[in-house]
Design a protein around this motif. Structure first.
Motif, PDB file in Angstrom:
ATOM      1  N   THR A 100       0.723  -1.265   0.121  1.00 52.24           N
ATOM      2  CA  THR A 100       0.138   0.004  -0.027  1.00 52.24           C
ATOM      3  C   THR A 100       0.951   1.294  -0.144  1.00 52.24           C
ATOM      4  O   THR A 100       0.582   2.247  -0.875  1.00 52.24           O
ATOM      5  N   MET A 101       1.886   1.222   0.960  1.00 47.82           N
ATOM      6  CA  MET A 101       2.929   2.480   0.763  1.00 47.82           C
ATOM      7  C   MET A 101       3.447   2.553  -0.448  1.00 47.82           C
ATOM      8  O   MET A 101       3.508   3.759  -1.052  1.00 47.82           O
ATOM      9  N   ASN A 102       3.841   1.748  -1.198  1.00 49.19           N
ATOM     10  CA  ASN A 102       4.411   1.640  -2.523  1.00 49.19           C
ATOM     11  C   ASN A 102       3.524   2.067  -3.289  1.00 49.19           C
ATOM     12  O   ASN A 102       3.713   3.094  -4.277  1.00 49.19           O
ATOM     13  N   ASN A 103       2.128   1.785  -3.283  1.00 48.83           N
ATOM     14  CA  ASN A 103       1.236   2.290  -4.182  1.00 48.83           C
ATOM     15  C   ASN A 103       0.922   3.789  -4.205  1.00 48.83           C
ATOM     16  O   ASN A 103       1.024   4.609  -4.885  1.00 48.83           O
ATOM     17  N   LEU A 104       0.854   4.225  -2.752  1.00 49.16           N
ATOM     18  CA  LEU A 104       0.732   5.742  -2.387  1.00 49.16           C
ATOM     19  C   LEU A 104       2.129   6.454  -2.976  1.00 49.16           C
ATOM     20  O   LEU A 104       1.941   7.415  -3.599  1.00 49.16           O
ATOM     21  N   VAL A 105       3.370   6.042  -2.676  1.00 46.53           N
ATOM     22  CA  VAL A 105       4.618   6.539  -3.017  1.00 46.53           C
ATOM     23  C   VAL A 105       4.377   6.782  -4.688  1.00 46.53           C
ATOM     24  O   VAL A 105       4.655   7.790  -5.087  1.00 46.53           O
ATOM     25  N   GLY A 106       3.989   5.589  -5.241  1.00 44.16           N
ATOM     26  CA  GLY A 106       3.828   5.591  -6.751  1.00 44.16           C
ATOM     27  C   GLY A 106       3.133   6.635  -7.206  1.00 44.16           C
ATOM     28  O   GLY A 106       3.315   7.362  -8.367  1.00 44.16           O
ATOM     29  N   GLY A 107       1.907   6.910  -6.505  1.00 47.21           N
ATOM     30  CA  GLY A 107       1.149   8.076  -6.962  1.00 47.21           C
ATOM     31  C   GLY A 107       1.414   9.257  -6.718  1.00 47.21           C
ATOM     32  O   GLY A 107       1.379  10.456  -7.664  1.00 47.21           O
ATOM     33  N   MET A 250      -9.992   9.846   4.269  1.00 44.32           N
ATOM     34  CA  MET A 250      -9.387   8.521   4.572  1.00 44.32           C
ATOM     35  C   MET A 250      -9.787   7.539   3.662  1.00 44.32           C
ATOM     36  O   MET A 250      -9.151   6.711   3.052  1.00 44.32           O
ATOM     37  N   GLN A 251     -11.032   7.346   3.170  1.00 47.47           N
ATOM     38  CA  GLN A 251     -11.626   6.389   2.322  1.00 47.47           C
ATOM     39  C   GLN A 251     -11.053   6.705   1.019  1.00 47.47           C
ATOM     40  O   GLN A 251     -10.719   5.725   0.158  1.00 47.47           O
ATOM     41  N   ALA A 252     -10.754   7.899   0.661  1.00 45.87           N
ATOM     42  CA  ALA A 252      -9.891   8.032  -0.844  1.00 45.87           C
ATOM     43  C   ALA A 252      -8.728   7.640  -0.952  1.00 45.87           C
ATOM     44  O   ALA A 252      -8.246   7.272  -1.800  1.00 45.87           O
ATOM     45  N   PHE A 253      -8.022   7.703   0.350  1.00 42.34           N
ATOM     46  CA  PHE A 253      -6.610   7.228   0.286  1.00 42.34           C
ATOM     47  C   PHE A 253      -6.267   5.758   0.701  1.00 42.34           C
ATOM     48  O   PHE A 253      -5.882   4.875   0.094  1.00 42.34           O
ATOM     49  N   LEU A 254      -7.151   5.252   1.752  1.00 38.44           N
ATOM     50  CA  LEU A 254      -7.071   3.783   2.255  1.00 38.44           C
ATOM     51  C   LEU A 254      -8.219   3.109   2.361  1.00 38.44           C
ATOM     52  O   LEU A 254      -8.336   2.159   3.116  1.00 38.44           O
ATOM     53  N   GLY A 255      -9.147   3.403   1.410  1.00 38.17           N
ATOM     54  CA  GLY A 255     -10.610   2.708   1.683  1.00 38.17           C
ATOM     55  C   GLY A 255     -10.550   1.702   0.199  1.00 38.17           C
ATOM     56  O   GLY A 255      -9.544   1.791  -0.372  1.00 38.17           O
ATOM     57  N   GLN A 256     -11.497   1.148   0.212  1.00 37.92           N
ATOM     58  CA  GLN A 256     -11.929   0.296  -0.856  1.00 37.92           C
ATOM     59  C   GLN A 256     -12.225   1.002  -1.865  1.00 37.92           C
ATOM     60  O   GLN A 256     -12.566   1.977  -1.965  1.00 37.92           O
ATOM     61  N   ALA A 257     -12.294   0.322  -3.383  1.00 39.76           N
ATOM     62  CA  ALA A 257     -12.501   0.950  -4.610  1.00 39.76           C
ATOM     63  C   ALA A 257     -13.893   1.396  -4.514  1.00 39.76           C
ATOM     64  O   ALA A 257     -14.787   0.711  -3.983  1.00 39.76           O
ATOM     65  N   GLY A 258     -13.981   2.812  -5.041  1.00 40.51           N
ATOM     66  CA  GLY A 258     -15.382   3.020  -4.987  1.00 40.51           C
ATOM     67  C   GLY A 258     -15.214   4.515  -5.908  1.00 40.51           C
ATOM     68  O   GLY A 258     -14.417   4.865  -6.543  1.00 40.51           O
ATOM     69  N   ALA A 259     -16.532   5.531  -5.595  1.00 42.06           N
ATOM     70  CA  ALA A 259     -16.639   6.661  -6.222  1.00 42.06           C
ATOM     71  C   ALA A 259     -15.765   7.568  -6.074  1.00 42.06           C
ATOM     72  O   ALA A 259     -15.113   8.310  -6.863  1.00 42.06           O
ATOM     73  N   LEU A 260     -15.088   7.535  -4.759  1.00 51.06           N
ATOM     74  CA  LEU A 260     -14.104   8.479  -4.201  1.00 51.06           C
ATOM     75  C   LEU A 260     -12.831   8.099  -4.813  1.00 51.06           C
ATOM     76  O   LEU A 260     -12.030   9.333  -4.714  1.00 51.06           O
ATOM     77  N   ASN A 261     -12.504   7.185  -5.295  1.00 53.85           N
ATOM     78  CA  ASN A 261     -10.963   7.163  -5.812  1.00 53.85           C
ATOM     79  C   ASN A 261     -11.168   6.433  -7.013  1.00 53.85           C
ATOM     80  O   ASN A 261     -10.352   5.578  -7.754  1.00 53.85           O
ATOM     81  N   ASN A 262     -12.249   6.717  -7.957  1.00 50.96           N
ATOM     82  CA  ASN A 262     -12.578   6.245  -9.335  1.00 50.96           C
ATOM     83  C   ASN A 262     -12.400   4.899  -9.683  1.00 50.96           C
ATOM     84  O   ASN A 262     -11.808   4.488 -10.359  1.00 50.96           O
ATOM     85  N   ASN A 263     -13.029   4.079  -8.499  1.00 50.00           N
ATOM     86  CA  ASN A 263     -13.087   2.684  -8.897  1.00 50.00           C
ATOM     87  C   ASN A 263     -11.553   1.790  -8.748  1.00 50.00           C
ATOM     88  O   ASN A 263     -11.508   0.880  -9.210  1.00 50.00           O
ATOM     89  N   ALA A 264     -10.585   2.537  -8.079  1.00 47.05           N
ATOM     90  CA  ALA A 264      -9.504   2.292  -8.015  1.00 47.05           C
ATOM     91  C   ALA A 264      -9.043   2.277  -6.619  1.00 47.05           C
ATOM     92  O   ALA A 264      -9.614   3.052  -5.628  1.00 47.05           O
TER      93      ALA A 264
END
Length: 678
Positions: A100-107, A250-264
Motif C-alpha cells: 500500500t505504501m508503494n502504491n501511495l508513493v507511486g501515486g 481517509m476512504q479516498a486514500f486507504l479505502g476500498q475501490a469506489g466513487a471517491l477513488n474512481n473505482n481504484a
C-alpha cells in the motif's frame, strides 16, 4: 647373563674336579665357589635394575606422547540431519502495508502526482521531484529516513490537500454520509495518527496554494481569500461535516475501490488464500569440539551449516521476497545463524571458554558465544542429551547470544545437583555514540536457579530482562530491504518456572515428561519505529500509533515422551499455549513456520523417533535415527514472535486492515528427518 652363569659354574666344576692337579684343600675351593656365587647374584641384580630402568623410561615416553596427542585434550563430534517438510497455511484476507505504501508513493511520484509541485506552499516552493526522491534512496533500503520524512512531511500533506476540492464537491452531492463512509477501527486509528502528524501541515496551508480550492470555498463563503487557511475553512463547518470530510479523505486514500477513488484503490489487498510448500528439503551439519586447554579451563565450539536444497539463501522460509508471515522468519540474523536455513557456510554457533573450580570452590566463569539455544525441555523432541548447566529454558530464550555466565554449584544434601548462575548477553552492539547515532546497545540479564538437577528430576526458575529492545535486527535482502535497528523501543521482563522428570521401568521402557510456564511484561519507552509505521513495543498497528503501556502475557508448555527400550522407539506429544500479549525471545527454535513457543494461540505436536539398533563407534553417545512428526498451529492473535506492534484478534481482521506481516489463521507442518550424531 645365562651364558656367563654357565661359564662360571663350569669353572667351579673344573676347580672341584682338579684337587689332585691343584692340590688345593676343600676350604679354599668352597671360598672360591661362594665368591663366584656372589658375583653371579650381583650381576643378576645389575641386569634387573637396568631392565627396570628401561621400562620406566619407556613408560615416561609413552605418557609424554599421550599427553600431546589430540585424543588427550580434544574431543570432536557432531551431527548431520536431512529434513523434509510439507507446509500448509491459511492466510486471512488483509491489505499489505508495504504494498500500500508503494502504491501511495507511486501515486505521489507519478505524472499526475504531487512530487515536484508547489501545492500547499505559501511561497511557491516545489516539493522534491521524483528524481530527487529516488536519489535520496539507498541500495537495499525500502525507504531511507530522508525519504520517509519527505513522504510524511511533504508528499502526504500535499496529496491530502489536493484531494480536498474533490472531497468538498462530493460532500455537496449529498451521496455520502457518516454511515456509508464509516471507518474500520484500524482506519480510525490511522486517521488519528495522520491527524497528529500530517493534518496540522494541511490545516496550515493557504487555500490559494491548492488547485481548484479557492473558487470552491468562495462559493460557500464569499469572504474567503487566497490567504485563508484550510483550518479556518474546517472550523466554519459543523462538527458532523468536519468528521465526514475526514472520513471521506481517509476512504479516498486507504479505502476500498469506489466513487471517491474512481473505482481504484491504493490498498494492496490480499484475499484469503492457502499458502503451501509441498516439499522443502534441508541439510544441516554440525561440528562440535571440546578442548582441555589447562587444568580447569576448557573451550567449546560448535560450527553449523544449514541450507535448503538448491539454494544458498533463506528465501525458502522467508517467502521468497514476498511479504513474510512471521517476524522471526523475515531473514537470518545474528541470533538465528545456523538455526534458520540460509547457506552452506559454516557459522560459529557456539564458541566459549569456561574456567571451573575457581579458588578450589564450586564456582565457574564462562564467556563467549553462549549455549543459549535448544535448551530444556526441547532436548526431548530433538532427541538430544539433557543440556548441562550452560543451557537456558527454551520457553523463554532460544537465541544465539554472545555473553558470559558466573555460576555456583553448592553441595547441599537436601538439594542434589543444585546450582545458580547469573547470565549476561548482548543482542545488538550500537557502535559509537555520535550526534547522528543515539542508538543504545540491546542487552540481556538473567538469573537462573536450579534447586534440583538429577536424572529423575530437574527443576528450574528463571528471570530475564531485555534492555533497549531494538525494532528490527540487522538483516540483508529481505522483503523490507536491508534492515537494522533504528530505535530502541523499551525493556521486557520474563519470568519462568518448570520441571522435567524421568520415570524408569514403566512397562518395557521409561517415561519422560515436563511442564513449563512463562510470563512476559513489556515496558515501552514511548519510542516508535518509523520503519514499522509508528508501531511501538507491543503497541499500535501500521500508521496507527498507540500510547505506550505495559503489556503482560503468559504461556504454558507441556509434553511427554515414552521410550520403548526393546526396539529403541520413542513417541512424544507436546502442547503449548500463548496468550494475546505473550512474547518470548526464541527466534532460533527448530521450527520451520515460526518458533512454536512464541505462538499467540495453541500448538499441538506429535512425533515418533526410531533409533537404529547399531553399535556406537565414534563415541558412546553416537546414534542414528529416523523421525517423523506433525505440528498444528491455531493462531488466535497476530504478531506471534513479534514485539513490534499490538496483537490483533485474527477473527477481527478486515480486508482493508494494513498488515506489515501476512496473518495466518492456522498452519501445519508434516516433517521427517534422518539424523546421525557422532
Amino acid at each position: 647373563m645365562r651364558k656367563l652363569e654357565k661359564l662360571l659354574i663350569g669353572a667351579a666344576v673344573c676347580a672341584l674336579a682338579a684337587p689332585v692337579v691343584a692340590q688345593a684343600d676343600d676350604q679354599d675351593m668352597q671360598k672360591k665357589i661362594d665368591e663366584l656365587t656372589k658375583k653371579v647374584q650381583k650381576l643378576e641384580e645389575q641386569q634387573k635394575g637396568s631392565d627396570q630402568k628401561k621400562v620406566e623410561d619407556l613408560t615416561r615416553k609413552v605418557d609424554r606422547i599421550e599427553e600431546k596427542s589430540l585424543g588427550k585434550w580434544l574431543t570432536i563430534g557432531g551431527d548431520y540431519r536431512f529434513r523434509v517438510d510439507s507446509l500448509r497455511g491459511d492466510v486471512a484476507a488483509h491489505s499489505d502495508a508495504i504494498g500500500t505504501m508503494n502504491n501511495l508513493v507511486g501515486g505521489f511520484l507519478g505524472p499526475n502526482g504531487v512530487a515536484g509541485t508547489p501545492i500547499g506552499s505559501a511561497d511557491g516552493t516545489n516539493s522534491p521531484t521524483a528524481l530527487q526522491f529516488i536519489m535520496m534512496g539507498k541500495s537495499g533500503s525500502l525507504f531511507t529516513p530522508t525519504q520517509f520524512n519527505t513522504i510524511l512531511n511533504s508528499y502526504m500533506p500535499q496529496a491530502m490537500a489536493a484531494a480536498l476540492p474533490g472531497i468538498f464537491t462530493a460532500m455537496g452531492s449529498g451521496n455520502f454520509t457518516l454511515q456509508n463512509t464509516a471507518l474500520t477501527p484500524q482506519q480510525q486509528g490511522i486517521l488519528n495518527t495522520l491527524g497528529a502528524k500530517v493534518m496540522p501541515a494541511v490545516m496550515n496551508m493557504q487555500i490559494g496554494s491548492i488547485p481548484n480550492m479557492l473558487g470552491l470555498v468562495q462559493a460557500m463563503n464569499p469572504a474567503a481569500t487566497a490567504t485563508t487557511k484550510v483550518g479556518d475553512v474546517f472550523a466554519g463547518l459543523p462538527a458532523a461535516q468536519q468528521q465526514l470530510a475526514q472520513q471521506m479523505l481517509m476512504q479516498a486514500f486507504l479505502g476500498q475501490a469506489g466513487a471517491l477513488n474512481n473505482n481504484a484503490s491504493n490498498l494492496a489487498t490480499t484475499q484469503s488464500y492457502k499458502a503451501k510448500n509441498d516439499l522443502l528439503y534441508t541439510n544441516r551439519l554440525g561440528i562440535d569440539m571440546h578442548a582441555k586447554a589447562t587444568k580447569d579451563v576448557t573451550v567449546n565450539v560448535r560450527l553449523v551449516a544449514y541450507k535448503t536444497f538448491g539454494s544458498q539463501d533463506d528465501s525458502a522460509v522467508t517467502n521468497n521476497g514476498n511479504t513474510p508471515f512471521f517476524a522471526d522468519r523475515v531473514g537470518a540474523f545474528d541470533g538465528t545463524l545456523g538455526h534458520v536455513p540460509s547457506s552452506s557456510l559454516l557459522d560459529v554457533d557456539r564458541a566459549y571458554a569456561t574456567w571451573s573450580n575457581i579458588a578450589d570452590q564450586p564456582v565457574w566463569f564462562s564467556v563467549g558465544r553462549r549455549p543459549s539455544t535448544n535448551g530444556a525441555p526441547s532436548n526431548l523432541r530433538l532427541n538430544n542429551e539433557r543440556p548441562g548447566n550452560g543451557g537456558t529454558p527454551a520457553l523463554l530464550v532460544d537465541y544465539a547470544f554472545d555473553g558470559m555466565t558466573l555460576g555456583w554449584a553448592p553441595d547441599i544434601e537436601a538439594l542434589p545437583g543444585a546450582y545458580a548462575k547469573v547470565c549476561y548477553g548482548r543482542g545488538f552492539e550500537s557502535g559509537f555514540e555520535t550526534p547522528s547515532n543515539s542508538l543504545k546497545d540491546t542487552d540481556m540479564l538473567g538469573v537462573a536457579i536450579i534447586p534440583v538437577d538429577t536424572d529423575p528430576l530437574r527443576v528450574w526458575l528463571q528471570w530475564n530482562r531485555g534492555f533497549n529492545i531494538f525494532d528490527f535486527p540487522v538483516m540483508s535482502n529481505t522483503a523490507f530491504g536491508n534492515t537494522g535497528p533504528a530505535t530502541s523501543l523499551g525493556d521486557i521482563d520474563w519470568y519462568g518456572a518448570g520441571f522435567m522428570s524421568t520415570l524408569k521401568n514403566i512397562g518395557p521402557g521409561k517415561l519422560n515428561f515436563f511442564a513449563d510456564a512463562g510470563l512476559s511484561v513489556t515496558h515501552p519507552n514511548g519510542n516508535v519505529s518509523n520503519n514499522a509505521g509508528f508501531q511501538g513495543l507491543m503497541t499500535g498497528s501500521f500508521f496507527n500509533q498507540e500510547a505506550p503501556s505495559d503489556k503482560t502475557g503468559w504461556a504454558a508448555y507441556a509434553g511427554a515422551r515414552y521410550d520403548y527400550e526393546p526396539s529403541k522407539t520413542k513417541f512424544g506429544i507436546e502442547y503449548n499455549h500463548g496468550s494475546k500479549n505473550w512474547i518470548t525471545f526464541a527466534p532460533a527454535a527448530d521450527d520451520m513456520w515460526t518458533s512454536k513457543l512464541g505462538t499467540r494461540g495453541d500448538v499441538y505436536e506429535a512425533y515418533l523417533i526410531q533409533e537404529l539398533n547399531l553399535k556406537p563407534v565414534s563415541s558412546h553417545l553416537s546414534k542414528a535415527f529416523f523421525k517423523i512428526g506433525y505440528q498444528y498451529y491455531d493462531f488466535a492473535y497476530t504478531g506471534s514472535n513479534n514485539w513490534v506492534g499490538a496483537p490483533q484478534k485474527i477473527s477481527d481482521i478486515k480486508s482493508t486492515d494494513l498488515m506489515l506481516l501476512q496473518p495466518l489463521k492456522s498452519a501445519q507442518d508434516i516433517y521427517a528427518t534422518f539424523e546421525v550424531k557422532f
